[in-house]
Design an enzyme around this catalytic site. Structure first.
Site, mmCIF file in Angstrom:
data_model
loop_
_atom_site.group_PDB
_atom_site.id
_atom_site.type_symbol
_atom_site.label_atom_id
_atom_site.label_comp_id
_atom_site.label_asym_id
_atom_site.label_seq_id
_atom_site.Cartn_x
_atom_site.Cartn_y
_atom_site.Cartn_z
ATOM 1 N N SER A 146 18.319 9.537 26.699
ATOM 2 C CA SER A 146 17.820 10.507 27.563
ATOM 3 C C SER A 146 16.508 10.077 28.348
ATOM 4 O O SER A 146 16.698 9.005 28.940
ATOM 5 C CB SER A 146 17.578 11.869 26.687
ATOM 6 O OG SER A 146 17.332 12.928 27.512
ATOM 7 N N ASP A 222 27.202 18.196 27.580
ATOM 8 C CA ASP A 222 25.774 18.006 27.610
ATOM 9 C C ASP A 222 24.871 19.018 28.290
ATOM 10 O O ASP A 222 25.146 19.024 29.589
ATOM 11 C CB ASP A 222 25.329 16.529 28.150
ATOM 12 C CG ASP A 222 23.758 16.194 27.832
ATOM 13 O OD1 ASP A 222 23.012 16.978 27.806
ATOM 14 O OD2 ASP A 222 23.537 15.102 27.554
ATOM 15 N N HIS A 255 24.373 16.468 23.825
ATOM 16 C CA HIS A 255 23.244 15.504 24.037
ATOM 17 C C HIS A 255 22.480 15.121 22.737
ATOM 18 O O HIS A 255 21.688 14.433 22.843
ATOM 19 C CB HIS A 255 22.114 16.239 24.700
ATOM 20 C CG HIS A 255 20.837 15.448 25.374
ATOM 21 N ND1 HIS A 255 21.384 14.548 26.439
ATOM 22 C CD2 HIS A 255 19.713 15.535 25.270
ATOM 23 C CE1 HIS A 255 20.206 14.262 26.738
ATOM 24 N NE2 HIS A 255 19.099 14.479 26.134
HETATM 25 N N1 LIG Z 1 15.138 21.865 23.602
HETATM 26 C C1 LIG Z 1 14.840 20.696 22.836
HETATM 27 C C2 LIG Z 1 14.876 19.681 23.678
HETATM 28 C C3 LIG Z 1 14.455 18.304 23.379
HETATM 29 C C4 LIG Z 1 15.636 17.221 23.045
HETATM 30 O O1 LIG Z 1 16.733 17.939 23.057
HETATM 31 N N2 LIG Z 1 15.417 16.224 22.785
HETATM 32 C C5 LIG Z 1 16.540 15.193 22.527
HETATM 33 C C6 LIG Z 1 16.014 14.282 23.643
HETATM 34 S S1 LIG Z 1 16.123 14.961 25.387
HETATM 35 C C7 LIG Z 1 15.701 13.620 26.413
HETATM 36 O O2 LIG Z 1 14.784 12.956 26.353
HETATM 37 C C8 LIG Z 1 16.501 14.481 21.108
HETATM 38 O O3 LIG Z 1 16.656 13.539 20.959
HETATM 39 N N3 LIG Z 1 15.946 15.355 20.445
HETATM 40 C C9 LIG Z 1 15.658 15.028 18.671
HETATM 41 C C10 LIG Z 1 17.018 15.158 17.935
HETATM 42 O O4 LIG Z 1 16.877 14.564 16.894
HETATM 43 O O5 LIG Z 1 17.773 15.644 18.335
HETATM 44 C C11 LIG Z 1 13.689 20.783 21.884
HETATM 45 O O6 LIG Z 1 12.708 21.658 22.196
HETATM 46 O O7 LIG Z 1 13.830 20.314 20.729
#
Ligand SMILES: N[C@@H](CCC(=O)N[C@@H](CSC=O)C(=O)NCC(=O)O)C(=O)O
Length: 277
Positions: A146, A222, A255
């Site tokens: 991401s 995603d 995602h």
């Molecule tokens: N709504 C979520 C958004 C944050 C999120 O999805 N973060 C992803 C990366 S998104 C792009 O860079 C992520 O890797 N999260 C950590 C995980 O362990 O899944 C929010 O506010 O958390």
């Protein structure tokens, strides 16, 4: 450097360290997984750049990468996603800007420019520290997720020859055209759009001369696909520039790290093919 922990996994060791960073003028934490082969000879490194809201620990705890890294003899280095320990105005107000959201750029706008220098940290300071402190060879590859996929692509494209290969999971490929990138670049980089362009993989790849394939995996389910990711922009730019791209659209995947853990082995094998003769 201060060692925070060392944890055995698949006969290798996962280390976490804290150190004072000259790039960010803060302390920074990173993790390095050393496979068992590192006890006998220097091993190549895959740098992993995480996404919004992450620290080094999201990947180390959720990706399930260490079994394959141990098998292939790859070290994996996981930096944090922003400086920490600051309290700049608005720094902690949203998940997509400030802490946990450094976007791997060197900020030029105040007050971010004093600390938010994640591009220099990842490209220069961290590899120098890693190569001077651990049994690793000079060979390195880069990958990420991401926001971190954006960072990996940009760093690879801006530093020809420095990394043997690049791959990404659900990367932000065209940050100047999507809300996450526009918000971050406006505040970190100000109004100079040429500076924005210098951190945009879809624009950078159009000037690239690359014969090695770039690997991207993207989940079809995603929730960020349409608004923030838009891999077709990168696909079109690669086709125009004759840059080989393998873009795998994975049906039903979202995602999350469930998606990453499903395909991380194939990314490590992709990098090992170039890193290990
Ligand atoms: N709504 C979520 C958004 C944050 C999120 O999805 N973060 C992803 C990366 S998104 C792009 O860079 C992520 O890797 N999260 C950590 C995980 O362990 O899944 C929010 O506010 O958390």
């Amino acid at each position: 450097m201060e060692q925070l922990s060392v944890t055995r996994a698949f006969e290798g060791d996962l280390h976490r360290y804290k150190h004072s960073s000259s790039s960010t003028s803060t302390n920074m934490v990173f993790a390095i997984y050393l496979p068992p082969q590192a006890k006998n000879h220097p091993v190549p490194v895959v740098y992993w750049l995480s996404g919004l809201t992450c620290t080094d620990e999201n990947f180390t705890q959720k990706a399930g990468a260490f079994k394959m890294a141990a098998q292939l003899g790859l070290a994996i280095v996981c930096p944090d996603t922003s400086p920490r320990g600051l309290d700049l105005p608005g720094e902690h107000d949203s998940y997509d800007f400030g802490s946990g959201a450094g976007f791997y750029v060197d900020a030029t706008s105040s007050p971010w420019s004093d600390h938010y220098r994640m591009y220099s940290y990842v490209v220069d300071e961290l590899p120098t520290l890693i190569e001077g402190s651990f049994p690793v060879s000079g060979k390195k590859a880069i990958s990420g997720h991401s926001m971190g996929g954006h960072g990996a692509l940009v760093i690879y494209l801006r530093n020809p020859g420095a990394y043997t290969s690049v791959s990404a999971f659900a990367p932000v490929v065209h940050p100047t055209a999507v809300p996450w990138g526009q918000k971050a670049f406006q505040r970190y980089l100000g109004d100079d759009k040429s500076l924005w362009d210098s951190y945009d993989a879809t624009l950078l790849v159009q000037q690239a001369e690359i014969s090695d394939p770039i690997l991207i995996d993207q989940g079809s389910s995603d929730s960020f696909l349409e608004e923030q990711l838009q891999p077709d922009h990168f696909k079109t730019a690669c086709a125009r520039a004759n840059v080989p791209l393998t873009l795998n659209l994975r049906a039903g995947y979202d995602h999350s790290y469930y998606f990453i853990s499903s395909f991380i082995d194939s990314h490590l094998e992709f990098h090992a093919h170039k890193l290990i003769d």
